[in-house]
Design an enzyme around this catalytic site. Structure first.
Site, PDB file in Angstrom:
ATOM      1  N   LYS A  25       6.711  -3.570  -5.639  1.00 48.30           N
ATOM      2  CA  LYS A  25       6.705  -2.126  -5.364  1.00 48.30           C
ATOM      3  C   LYS A  25       5.531  -1.749  -4.458  1.00 48.30           C
ATOM      4  CE  LYS A  25       6.556   0.689  -9.064  1.00 48.30           C
ATOM      5  NZ  LYS A  25       5.527   1.759  -9.084  1.00 48.30           N
ATOM      6  N   SER A  26       4.342  -2.215  -4.800  1.00 43.75           N
ATOM      7  CA  SER A  26       3.151  -1.869  -4.002  1.00 43.75           C
ATOM      8  C   SER A  26       3.325  -2.330  -2.554  1.00 43.75           C
ATOM      9  CB  SER A  26       1.910  -2.556  -4.574  1.00 43.75           C
ATOM     10  OG  SER A  26       1.583  -2.032  -5.826  1.00 43.75           O
ATOM     11  N   ARG A  30       3.934   0.022   1.089  1.00 47.92           N
ATOM     12  CA  ARG A  30       3.022  -0.133   2.231  1.00 47.92           C
ATOM     13  C   ARG A  30       3.747  -0.675   3.447  1.00 47.92           C
ATOM     14  NH1 ARG A  30       0.219  -0.377  -2.458  1.00 47.92           N
ATOM     15  NH2 ARG A  30      -2.009   0.093  -2.516  1.00 47.92           N
ATOM     16  N   GLY A  98       3.354   7.577  -7.851  1.00 46.61           N
ATOM     17  CA  GLY A  98       1.944   7.874  -7.594  1.00 46.61           C
ATOM     18  C   GLY A  98       1.462   7.193  -6.327  1.00 46.61           C
ATOM     19  N   ARG A 126       0.193  14.251 -12.781  1.00 48.60           N
ATOM     20  CA  ARG A 126      -0.806  13.190 -12.557  1.00 48.60           C
ATOM     21  C   ARG A 126      -1.950  13.680 -11.667  1.00 48.60           C
ATOM     22  NH1 ARG A 126       2.071   7.636 -11.494  1.00 48.60           N
ATOM     23  NH2 ARG A 126      -0.073   6.929 -11.841  1.00 48.60           N
ATOM     24  N   SER A 171      -9.185   2.193  -8.444  1.00 50.96           N
ATOM     25  CA  SER A 171      -7.840   2.603  -8.033  1.00 50.96           C
ATOM     26  C   SER A 171      -7.544   2.159  -6.613  1.00 50.96           C
ATOM     27  CB  SER A 171      -7.699   4.125  -8.127  1.00 50.96           C
ATOM     28  OG  SER A 171      -6.547   4.543  -7.426  1.00 50.96           O
ATOM     29  N   ASP A 319      -1.014  -2.448 -14.701  1.00 55.85           N
ATOM     30  CA  ASP A 319       0.379  -2.050 -14.930  1.00 55.85           C
ATOM     31  C   ASP A 319       1.045  -2.859 -16.042  1.00 55.85           C
ATOM     32  OD1 ASP A 319       0.256  -0.114 -12.963  1.00 55.85           O
ATOM     33  OD2 ASP A 319       0.912  -1.490 -11.390  1.00 55.85           O
ATOM     34  N   LYS A 346      -1.116   7.234 -16.261  1.00 54.47           N
ATOM     35  CA  LYS A 346      -0.052   6.551 -15.518  1.00 54.47           C
ATOM     36  C   LYS A 346       1.237   7.387 -15.620  1.00 54.47           C
ATOM     37  CE  LYS A 346      -2.434   3.139 -13.988  1.00 54.47           C
ATOM     38  NZ  LYS A 346      -2.682   3.073 -12.536  1.00 54.47           N
ATOM     39  N   ARG A 350       0.120   5.811 -21.393  1.00 52.58           N
ATOM     40  CA  ARG A 350       0.680   4.540 -21.889  1.00 52.58           C
ATOM     41  C   ARG A 350       0.006   4.040 -23.159  1.00 52.58           C
ATOM     42  NH1 ARG A 350       2.058   1.680 -16.038  1.00 52.58           N
ATOM     43  NH2 ARG A 350       4.072   2.722 -15.868  1.00 52.58           N
TER      44      ARG A 350
HETATM   45  C1  S3P Z   1      -0.872   0.764  -7.179  1.00 56.68           C
HETATM   46  C2  S3P Z   1      -2.093   0.917  -7.770  1.00 56.68           C
HETATM   47  C3  S3P Z   1      -2.269   1.129  -9.204  1.00 56.68           C
HETATM   48  C4  S3P Z   1      -1.020   0.768  -9.995  1.00 56.68           C
HETATM   49  C5  S3P Z   1       0.213   1.320  -9.354  1.00 56.68           C
HETATM   50  C6  S3P Z   1       0.383   0.771  -7.955  1.00 56.68           C
HETATM   51  C7  S3P Z   1      -0.809   0.560  -5.715  1.00 56.68           C
HETATM   52  O1  S3P Z   1      -2.547   2.503  -9.432  1.00 56.68           O
HETATM   53  O2  S3P Z   1      -1.132   1.239 -11.318  1.00 56.68           O
HETATM   54  O3  S3P Z   1       1.351   0.979 -10.117  1.00 56.68           O
HETATM   55  O4  S3P Z   1       0.271   0.184  -5.215  1.00 56.68           O
HETATM   56  O5  S3P Z   1      -1.823   0.777  -5.056  1.00 56.68           O
HETATM   57  P1  S3P Z   1      -4.052   3.077  -9.405  1.00 56.68           P
HETATM   58  O6  S3P Z   1      -4.545   3.011  -8.030  1.00 56.68           O
HETATM   59  O7  S3P Z   1      -3.927   4.485  -9.905  1.00 56.68           O
HETATM   60  O8  S3P Z   1      -4.816   2.191 -10.363  1.00 56.68           O
END
Ligand code: S3P
Length: 434
Positions: A25-26, A30, A98, A126, A171, A319, A346, A350
């Site tokens: 996902k991350s 991007r 987020g 959030r 973060s 996560d 989150k 959680r």
């Molecule tokens: C993420 C960063 C994390 C993670 C989220 C994905 C990212 O969040 O919990 O699922 O893709 O940069 P935080 O930056 O709030 O820790």
């Protein structure tokens, strides 16, 4: 109100099979963002067809970027260049994501035009000050709802200046947001972290030709650079694989192979924690996939014992706590989590969601402000609420595999945000899940 979708999880068969987990996902978020900002055409393979990442792609279409979907999990992105985004005519809906909202805030704060970012019920609760405050220090103008919450009304046309920012929260979203804004700022933007977080933004900007200096806990880039199109291979998402790692560990007789899972060291804290608990997980066919380490993970059932999770591992498994709680529930002896207050902000709180859910199934869980102690025992059937949080729902579907009775998991629709097809895949390897 529409009926919410529920699952019933119960003991199934020993888990067996070789499976492909969907894309990270991350990385998928991007890949689309950076490809959109690049000069030229980029192909993204292994793109996560989840609601979160599709929302990000849809937003870039609203910003004037042509994105083709020649086949599932593939996107062809016609980059418009760093200065080529167009003003949207409607609010931009990040859905549940987020990552989408926080990264886009940095990017949009630097554009010539105004924009509004909105999200679903969970995202609308959030905290966004963690990004709007440092962006304001860079010269951005962003209005939030009360309490620093979305929607975010971003006033474009501001000349941003660089920042040297020591982030008070661990973060990657904050870091990435500021680096994106920094691409447009005068001078060098620096982000410092006391707990290093995932470095996909740094690695991927570098793959797109941006000069960026980074090491764990530090990232620095100069504004005014352009991105050069490149093709991206998205590895399988470790966070999604986590549920199968735990499930196969706790169900006797199981052996699963999860193919080509991304093993970025800033993501794999759970692997270390599970191994400390006695899990039998072997890495095979190690390779590099678009600059990221990947390997097949072969996991066999093994008796788990409770541990004190080292606090230093927390950001690397941020996560994975829902999955860890499920493992802890089926281990021998208590598991202690500390230093994880971020879990309260989150997709749901959680810590509360997992603690309450495990209590509803008969366990004792002592909750603290920044963690919990999970006392394992016999898991009974019961009903738990996922609070619309994909990872809480999947964690309880796993816990159900070692429960005496049926675990009803409420409100599971949001599993589609990160793991479309989870239920079918899980049933296919032997989960009791309907
Ligand atoms: C993420 C960063 C994390 C993670 C989220 C994905 C990212 O969040 O919990 O699922 O893709 O940069 P935080 O930056 O709030 O820790």
């Amino acid at each position: 109100m529409t009926d919410k979708q529920n699952w019933i999880a119960s003991k199934g068969k020993p888990l067996q099979g070789d499976i492909d987990i969907p894309g990270d996902k991350s990385v998928s978020h991007r890949a689309v963002m950076f490809a959109a900002l690049a000069d030229g055409v980029s192909q993204v393979d292994g793109f996560l067809e989840g609601e979160d990442t599709r929302a990000t792609a849809a937003i870039f279409s609203q910003l004037g970027v042509r994105i083709e979907t020649p086949s599932p999990s593939r996107r062809i992105v016609h980059g418009v260049g760093i200065d080529g985004l167009q003003a949207p005519s409607q609010p931009l809906d990040c859905g549940n994501a987020g990552t989408g909202m926080r990264l886009l805030t940095g990017l949009l704060a630097a554009q010539r035009f105004d924009s509004v970012l909105i999200g679903d019920e969970s995202l609308s609760k959030r905290p966004m000050r963690r990004v709007t405050e440092p962006l304001a220090q860079m010269g951005a103008r962003i209005d939030t709802a009360d309490g620093g919450l979305p929607p975010l009304r971003i006033h474009g046309g501001q000349a941003l200046h660089s920042i040297d920012y020591a982030s008070p929260v661990a973060s990657a979203q904050v870091k990435s947001c500021l680096l994106l804004a920094g691409l447009y700022a005068q001078g060098e933007t620096i982000v410092r972290e006391s707990h290093p977080t995932r470095d996909y933004t740094e690695r991927m900007l570098s793959a797109f030709g941006v000069e960026i200096d980074y090491s764990p806990g530090y990232a620095c880039l100069r504004g005014g650079q352009r991105l050069r199109a490149t093709d991206i291979q998205v590895p399988a998402d470790f966070s999604s694989a986590a549920f199968f790692l735990v499930a196969a560990s706790i169900v006797p007789g199981s052996c699963l192979r999860l193919r080509r899972v991304g093993l970025n060291p800033r993501r794999t804290g759970l692997l270390q924690a599970l191994r400390m608990m006695g899990a039998d997980i072997v890495e095979e066919n190690a390779a590099e996939h678009g600059g990221e380490a990947v390997a097949d993970l072969v996991v066999r059932h093994a008796p788990l014992r409770g541990i004190e999770v080292p606090e230093a591992l927390v950001p690397d498994m941020i996560d994975e706590f829902p999955a860890l709680f499920a493992a802890a529930a089926c281990a021998e002896g208590p598991t202690v989590v500390r230093g994880a207050a971020e879990l309260r902000v989150k997709e749901s709180d959680r810590l509360a969601a997992m603690a309450n859910g495990l209590r509803a199934l008969g366990l004792q869980v002592d909750e603290t402000a920044d963690g919990a102690t999970i006392h394992p025992g016999t898991l009974h059937g019961g009903r738990i609420e996922s609070h619309g949080d994909h990872r809480i729902a999947m964690a309880f579907s796993v816990a159900g595999q070692c429960s005496d009775g049926e675990v009803v998991v409420g409100d599971t629709a949001n599993v589609a945000t990160s793991f479309p097809g989870y239920e079918t895949l899980a049933r296919g390897v032997g989960f009791g899940l309907r």
